[in-house]
Design a protein around this motif. Structure first.
Motif, PDB file in Angstrom:
ATOM      1  N   ALA A 144       5.192  14.223  20.930  1.00  0.00           N
ATOM      2  CA  ALA A 144       4.355  13.039  20.672  1.00  0.00           C
ATOM      3  C   ALA A 144       4.394  12.063  21.831  1.00  0.00           C
ATOM      4  O   ALA A 144       5.277  12.116  22.693  1.00  0.00           O
ATOM      5  CB  ALA A 144       4.822  12.325  19.411  1.00  0.00           C
ATOM      6  N   ILE A 145       3.411  11.174  21.819  1.00  0.00           N
ATOM      7  CA  ILE A 145       3.455   9.973  22.651  1.00  0.00           C
ATOM      8  C   ILE A 145       3.312   8.767  21.717  1.00  0.00           C
ATOM      9  O   ILE A 145       2.941   8.919  20.548  1.00  0.00           O
ATOM     10  CB  ILE A 145       2.336   9.945  23.724  1.00  0.00           C
ATOM     11  N   MET A 153       2.832   8.197  17.302  1.00  0.00           N
ATOM     12  CA  MET A 153       1.675   8.297  16.406  1.00  0.00           C
ATOM     13  C   MET A 153       0.714   9.413  16.809  1.00  0.00           C
ATOM     14  O   MET A 153      -0.110   9.849  16.018  1.00  0.00           O
ATOM     15  CB  MET A 153       0.925   6.956  16.380  1.00  0.00           C
ATOM     16  N   ILE A 154       0.805   9.877  18.062  1.00  0.00           N
ATOM     17  CA  ILE A 154      -0.132  10.885  18.554  1.00  0.00           C
ATOM     18  C   ILE A 154       0.675  12.060  19.071  1.00  0.00           C
ATOM     19  O   ILE A 154       1.463  11.900  20.009  1.00  0.00           O
ATOM     20  CB  ILE A 154      -1.000  10.291  19.683  1.00  0.00           C
ATOM     21  N   GLY A 155       0.519  13.213  18.438  1.00  0.00           N
ATOM     22  CA  GLY A 155       1.345  14.338  18.859  1.00  0.00           C
ATOM     23  C   GLY A 155       0.968  15.621  18.158  1.00  0.00           C
ATOM     24  O   GLY A 155      -0.118  15.751  17.589  1.00  0.00           O
TER      25      GLY A 155
ATOM     26  N   CYS B 117      -4.123  15.567  16.365  1.00  0.00           N
ATOM     27  CA  CYS B 117      -3.034  14.796  17.002  1.00  0.00           C
ATOM     28  C   CYS B 117      -2.534  13.618  16.171  1.00  0.00           C
ATOM     29  O   CYS B 117      -1.401  13.183  16.371  1.00  0.00           O
ATOM     30  CB  CYS B 117      -3.493  14.224  18.335  1.00  0.00           C
ATOM     31  N   TYR B 118      -3.381  13.035  15.323  1.00  0.00           N
ATOM     32  CA  TYR B 118      -2.967  11.808  14.642  1.00  0.00           C
ATOM     33  C   TYR B 118      -1.783  12.111  13.728  1.00  0.00           C
ATOM     34  O   TYR B 118      -1.868  12.950  12.828  1.00  0.00           O
ATOM     35  CB  TYR B 118      -4.129  11.220  13.834  1.00  0.00           C
ATOM     36  N   GLN B 119      -0.685  11.436  13.985  1.00  0.00           N
ATOM     37  CA  GLN B 119       0.557  11.661  13.240  1.00  0.00           C
ATOM     38  C   GLN B 119       0.904  13.152  13.168  1.00  0.00           C
ATOM     39  O   GLN B 119       1.380  13.639  12.152  1.00  0.00           O
ATOM     40  CB  GLN B 119       0.459  11.023  11.851  1.00  0.00           C
ATOM     41  N   ARG B 120       0.626  13.845  14.250  1.00  0.00           N
ATOM     42  CA  ARG B 120       0.860  15.292  14.416  1.00  0.00           C
ATOM     43  C   ARG B 120       0.018  16.161  13.486  1.00  0.00           C
ATOM     44  O   ARG B 120       0.382  17.289  13.181  1.00  0.00           O
ATOM     45  CB  ARG B 120       2.336  15.634  14.241  1.00  0.00           C
TER      46      ARG B 120
END
Lengths: 360, 360
Positions: A144-145, A153-155, B117-120
């Motif tokens: 994530a980043i 929050m983004i991953g 990607c949002y919250q994996r």
């Protein structure tokens, strides 16, 4: 060298643990699609280990591109991630490239996420150089980043092909970071393995002195515990939550003090003591065991009390961290040393009491 | 309403195709974890359909947040993607939120990648409002954004939970975009289904006049073809490459002219004619079939000749687009109408001849 296989079906991978293994190209070669890698590291780790790794790969006929990122959690953002993408594109890396993350948790999180996204997914290898990343980030597949509005929050959930955990790299780690890594090690014993608690009490001084055999044993055993928990619950629906022992309190400390003041492991240590204290108050854990936990963290040089933020501020921050069910916080508590439980048993007054009794 | 199930094991999902279905909340409700969605659309599509969709969801007790992006391929970048993340975080959307992509291919690509990607990873639903996105992007799970150094370089393979392809939304589509969408429809017939070529020759005027029954049949059949190809080869190792018929030539046209000059479908139409011409030169396809293909594209109002960039420039651009094996380009050619093959049979001189004979 010790080897542990993380069993995740088609995404299974080995973790090799040992001293002086990170530049052993023979361990890496079987996992490359083509003899082409991009090594992602940071300004602190690069000068220590990048040259050795590149030389070893070069000697084995593997072409490598190096991408050096700025250090620190504050740089775990899109702009830094984009340095990886730009580096890969400028070096004309194709979908057959393998990324190698050489560094701690931030480098691993960002390299893993870049690998998940570059050309819709390329393989990656982790070479964690901190104790925390060796025992924590090597297993779990969380990448994530951060976003300005929230951490991680983004991953993506994305597994490495191989992890090389070289305990000799821990000799260059600042002692404060070694201690913070040990907080996670102790936490893992507390949630799953009472016998390991005895072992840690016996060997804590050797671990702090960077005894490589002891470190290798601790890393292997930690990865094994985490792998078992993760394999049973890869996308975090149930028992994987046990790994968050102390984290709801710990996040409150980190956020309340401003990121960077406490290392994550330091906040977790204080948070675990609070969770243990609360477990004792609820009659789940003998008071003597809380004392035992406190004592081990102290010997490891970790904080066993939180900062005086005020109990209301703690609760505020904890409510933000986790969802509240019927006004009750869902916490990870200890039924005994070696056994964690998910519990909503604690009332607000009981949580307040636990915090108050564990603050400076 | 027609329903097609895209069989991808645990990631299987249905495509509903019909007229006036996009705001039928009953089709959407079964796919939500919680009654909470975020609708991502753009400045052009939002004013036409966002209100209706939100009203329908509201009436069904589903809370929705709208995120309106700037229009166009030029905005398919990180900055625009980040508008989605910021919108989700500002609206405090949790991991149980479902994203709905309401728009064409760019909105679908970005929403899908944001969902990955949002919250994996959160679920997403596609409501494609262009013919191209209904026949092309609804199936395949390719999501991405562009990087300044390359198109679609950052993305993920990520499948929607549901696709609602509402052909009535094609009435508001500019005719040029409808024609460009038909280029992909014709291409799909050429690579897999000779009988469908007859059908298209019979019904091309009705399709251009937005006959909803004909459009629904074309969309269903196209998604079925693409789903079959994709299910056999989800991550694009082999026969999925057939879908790229005309694309190596087409990308050369798009890049050579500067993005935006030719719509993707327009460049593909001219590219398919070039590929057919080359197939005929190599003795694989009768000259009469090339003429038949050319005639159908012409009736659809699509270009059947490329711009005069010069054959050398074409070859240059094509070599950049694809990997070259022993100096030979790997192209998708036609063995007959309805059957595509991957071939490296064409020499440079033969490719040059095909391009020259298909340029204005």
């Amino acid at each position: 060298m010790r080897t542990l296989d993380v069993a995740l079906g088609a995404r299974a991978y080995p973790i090799h643990i040992g001293a002086g293994i990170f530049d052993n190209a023979e361990l890496i070669l079987p996992y490359l699609k083509r003899p082409r890698v991009a090594i992602v590291t940071n300004e602190l780790v690069g000068p220590l280990y990048l040259g050795r790794l590149q030389a070893a790969l070069d000697a084995a006929g593997v072409a490598s591109t190096a991408i050096v990122l700025p250090d620190g959690e504050a740089n775990k953002n899109w702009e830094t991630l984009n340095l990886i993408f730009s580096g890969l594109l400028e070096a004309r890396c194709e979908r057959s490239v393998t990324l190698i993350a050489l560094g701690g948790g931030v480098v691993g999180d960002m390299t893993g996420f870049a690998a998940a996204c570059y050309q819709r997914g390329v393989p990656f290898i982790q070479v964690p150089t901190t104790l925390l990343s060796q025992v924590d980030s090597s297993v779990g597949g969380k990448t994530a980043i951060n976003h300005p509005l929230g951490k991680n929050m983004i991953g993506a959930f994305y597994q490495p092909r191989l992890v090389l955990a070289d305990v000799s790299t821990l000799r260059t780690l600042p002692i404060r970071e070694l201690r913070a890594g040990l907080a996670e090690v102790i936490k893992h014993a507390l949630i799953r393995d009472a016998a390991r608690m005895d072992w840690l009490e016996q060997h804590i001084d050797g671990l702090l002195a960077c005894d490589e055999d002891l470190l290798a044993e601790a890393v292997e055993w930690n990865c094994r515990i985490k792998a078992t928990v993760v394999a049973a619950d890869e996308t975090e629906q149930g028992e994987r939550a046990h790994l968050n022992l102390g984290h709801t309190f710990g996040h409150a400390i980190e956020t309340g003090m401003g990121y960077g003041e406490y290392l994550h492991g330091e906040a977790v240590a204080a948070g675990v003591v609070m969770a243990a204290q609360l477990s004792a108050q609820l009659g789940m854990l003998p008071e003597a065991d809380v004392e035992r936990i406190r004592r081990l963290f102290q010997r490891a040089g970790l904080p066993v009390q939180g900062p005086k933020l005020g109990v209301e501020r703690y609760l505020d921050l904890m409510r933000h961290d986790k969802k509240v069910a019927d006004g009750r916080l869902r916490l990870i508590l200890l039924r005994r040393i070696g056994e964690a439980v998910i519990s909503e048993a604690a009332s607000q007054a009981e949580i307040e009491l636990a915090i108050a009794s564990c603050c400076v």
